[in-house]
Design a protein around this motif. Sequence first.
Motif, short mmCIF file in Angstrom:
data_model
loop_
_atom_site.label_atom_id
_atom_site.label_comp_id
_atom_site.label_asym_id
_atom_site.label_seq_id
_atom_site.Cartn_x
_atom_site.Cartn_y
_atom_site.Cartn_z
N ALA A 18 -20.66 23.10 -11.62
CA ALA A 18 -19.79 24.18 -11.52
C ALA A 18 -20.78 25.49 -11.44
N MET A 42 -9.26 22.48 -13.12
CA MET A 42 -9.89 23.11 -12.05
C MET A 42 -9.22 24.46 -11.93
N ARG A 102 -12.19 25.00 -4.96
CA ARG A 102 -11.94 23.90 -5.61
C ARG A 102 -11.81 22.51 -4.74
#
Length: 111
Positions: A18, A42, A102
Motif C-alpha cells: 500500500a 480497503m 482499490r
Amino acid sequence: MDTRLPAHLEVNGFIRAAQAAGGFGMVLNKGERDGGTILIVMVENQGLAVLYERMPQLDGTRKWDQVKVQVSENKSDFDDYLDRRSTQDPDVWIVELTVADRERFVRDNLT
C-alpha cells in the motif's frame, strides 16, 4: 506441509505494498503471529470501506473475497461487524489499507 506465509509477514507485506502504491496501511487488530486469519479493510481515497477475507474454495485453494461493504447510511454497522469479529476470534488480524485505486490494488496484491 503448510506453505502458508506467517500472518505477521503477510500483513507487513500488504502494508508495504500500500505504501509503495502511494497509500497508507495500519493494523487495527493484531492477531496470532503465525496463523491468524487476516481481514483487509480497503478504503479508497478516505471513502467507504470494503472488507476482504481469504476464503477456502472447493478445490482446496484460498481466494480473497469481498465479504462486506460499508454503506453511507449506516457506517457504524461496518465497524460493529469488525468489533464482533475481533471479539469472536482473538487470533484475527484486521488491516486497514488506504489506496487510490482499490480494484487495481486488489487485483495486483490480493491473489
